[in-house]
Scaffold this motif. Sequence first.
Motif, PDB file in Angstrom:
ATOM      1  N   TYR A   1      42.712  62.842  42.511  1.00 36.88           N
ATOM      2  CA  TYR A   1      43.456  63.711  43.414  1.00 36.88           C
ATOM      3  C   TYR A   1      43.608  65.056  42.721  1.00 36.88           C
ATOM      4  N   HIS A   2      43.960  66.067  43.499  1.00 34.75           N
ATOM      5  CA  HIS A   2      44.190  67.390  42.927  1.00 34.75           C
ATOM      6  C   HIS A   2      45.676  67.664  42.895  1.00 34.75           C
ATOM      7  N   ASP A   3      46.197  68.042  41.734  1.00 39.07           N
ATOM      8  CA  ASP A   3      47.618  68.357  41.624  1.00 39.07           C
ATOM      9  C   ASP A   3      47.783  69.760  41.065  1.00 39.07           C
ATOM     10  N   ARG A   4      48.794  70.446  41.558  1.00 39.78           N
ATOM     11  CA  ARG A   4      49.069  71.813  41.126  1.00 39.78           C
ATOM     12  C   ARG A   4      50.564  71.974  40.907  1.00 39.78           C
ATOM     13  N   ILE A   5      50.954  72.287  39.669  1.00 43.26           N
ATOM     14  CA  ILE A   5      52.358  72.535  39.371  1.00 43.26           C
ATOM     15  C   ILE A   5      52.721  73.934  39.847  1.00 43.26           C
ATOM     16  N   ILE A   6      53.797  74.041  40.583  1.00 45.60           N
ATOM     17  CA  ILE A   6      54.219  75.328  41.132  1.00 45.60           C
ATOM     18  C   ILE A   6      55.204  75.955  40.159  1.00 45.60           C
ATOM     19  N   ASN A   7      54.740  76.973  39.441  1.00 44.46           N
ATOM     20  CA  ASN A   7      55.567  77.520  38.363  1.00 44.46           C
ATOM     21  C   ASN A   7      55.539  79.043  38.279  1.00 44.46           C
ATOM     22  N   LYS A   8      55.108  79.709  39.359  1.00 40.82           N
ATOM     23  CA  LYS A   8      55.068  81.168  39.351  1.00 40.82           C
ATOM     24  C   LYS A   8      55.898  81.720  40.502  1.00 40.82           C
ATOM     25  N   PRO A   9      56.462  82.919  40.321  1.00 44.61           N
ATOM     26  CA  PRO A   9      57.245  83.527  41.410  1.00 44.61           C
ATOM     27  C   PRO A   9      56.402  83.689  42.674  1.00 44.61           C
ATOM     28  N   GLY A  10      56.980  83.294  43.793  1.00 51.30           N
ATOM     29  CA  GLY A  10      56.284  83.433  45.066  1.00 51.30           C
ATOM     30  C   GLY A  10      55.305  82.323  45.368  1.00 51.30           C
ATOM     31  N   MET A  11      54.997  81.480  44.395  1.00 50.41           N
ATOM     32  CA  MET A  11      53.960  80.474  44.578  1.00 50.41           C
ATOM     33  C   MET A  11      54.399  79.391  45.568  1.00 50.41           C
ATOM     34  N   LEU A  12      55.678  79.018  45.522  1.00 48.37           N
ATOM     35  CA  LEU A  12      56.161  77.969  46.417  1.00 48.37           C
ATOM     36  C   LEU A  12      56.018  78.388  47.873  1.00 48.37           C
ATOM     37  N   GLU A  13      56.415  79.618  48.186  1.00 50.00           N
ATOM     38  CA  GLU A  13      56.306  80.080  49.570  1.00 50.00           C
ATOM     39  C   GLU A  13      54.845  80.196  49.993  1.00 50.00           C
ATOM     40  N   ASN A  14      53.964  80.615  49.072  1.00 48.42           N
ATOM     41  CA  ASN A  14      52.530  80.670  49.382  1.00 48.42           C
ATOM     42  C   ASN A  14      51.998  79.282  49.717  1.00 48.42           C
ATOM     43  N   ILE A  15      52.420  78.285  48.938  1.00 51.39           N
ATOM     44  CA  ILE A  15      51.972  76.909  49.162  1.00 51.39           C
ATOM     45  C   ILE A  15      52.468  76.406  50.513  1.00 51.39           C
ATOM     46  N   LYS A  16      53.729  76.648  50.815  1.00 53.33           N
ATOM     47  CA  LYS A  16      54.288  76.199  52.100  1.00 53.33           C
ATOM     48  C   LYS A  16      53.535  76.831  53.267  1.00 53.33           C
ATOM     49  N   ARG A  17      53.291  78.151  53.154  1.00 49.53           N
ATOM     50  CA  ARG A  17      52.586  78.851  54.229  1.00 49.53           C
ATOM     51  C   ARG A  17      51.157  78.332  54.373  1.00 49.53           C
ATOM     52  N   TYR A  18      50.518  78.090  53.243  1.00 47.48           N
ATOM     53  CA  TYR A  18      49.148  77.561  53.264  1.00 47.48           C
ATOM     54  C   TYR A  18      49.100  76.217  53.981  1.00 47.48           C
TER      55      TYR A  18
END
Length: 366
Positions: A165-182
Amino acid sequence: MITMVIDGRKSLFGTIVGHANGQGTNNEPHILLSDLGQRVLDNEVPKIHQIYPEVEVWRVAMMPDHIHLLLWVSQTLPKGKHLGMVIRGFKTGCSRAWWQLQDEAALSGKTPSTTAAVPLAAPSAAAVPKASPSAAAVPKAAPSAAAVPKASPLGNRPVLYESGYHDRIINKPGMLENIKRYMQENPLRACIRRECSRLMERQLHLWIGGREYAAFGNLFLLKYPIKKQVFFHRKDPKTGQPTEQTNDYLNEHDRLLRIAEEGTVLVTPGISKGEAIVVEDAIKAHLPLILLQKEPIGEYWKPAKSRFYACAAGHLLILSPWVIDSSSDYASFHQLNDYAREICEATEMRIIGYQNLTRAIKRNER
């Protein structure tokens, strides 16, 4: 964010319906879940938090051939447990749900219905167990229906997902919102790719991080949440030999292609020999790539044959900045690498307003 892909990229979880210009209407793009997709959503997703209370499911995005999970590990897992065990258990449960559906169909002597309506929890992100207050609310969706595979022969129990599986740790500013929008925009992007292929060819005025570019190719690569700059000096700083001939380069080359296979978009001007090799290998392997160039992109400009087909297939986006230092090759190449880094870090990009899709489609049809 965890991403798991169905083995062979079969569309077993459902079907994308709606229209690209149907935002805010009954035709808004969303997935109609199959019986299998509904079972995974209703039964298997909640088990993650039930079995591992330390792991909260913040968001689910199901597509016909893959699933994204946004997980929050709120506490240290019990001794001897790790995330791989959590995902392995989830994947096993999904495979068992698939087998059970096949067995039920075999016992009834019927093929699972492809038209029966099933209540569905969400279009682009499915309803999940109660999560952290910061988890984004998810809209409700339309009824679902899609084909479920025929019952497999007795004793033949193929796994549902590809290995790993592919996993990505969300650890940068703005990254969480980018992931949600994606995750939320997954069905919309699928509809646009299907209906508006001409919108993905050329864009002469494109703003990214405050700079204007011309573009040719798949503009939606800019919307991918994870990007990685590809940068190599012409010579190794330690040995002085050509970088592409060093073991460090070979290892990094392989790592870059591997993360691109997992969904990361590579970004580079492909200037040095080491960068150029990565570019050509990524194009040959049909991996996501954003390529910056000094040459302007005008109304009738087209890339070379292999790159044109990579753009048409959706794997490549070529960008040309409107303003670049042309005092010397060194200055322009240095600037292109700076722009590549900016693109990887940018959180806002104005491609084309989704609310203006109808107007854009008509304009492209002329």
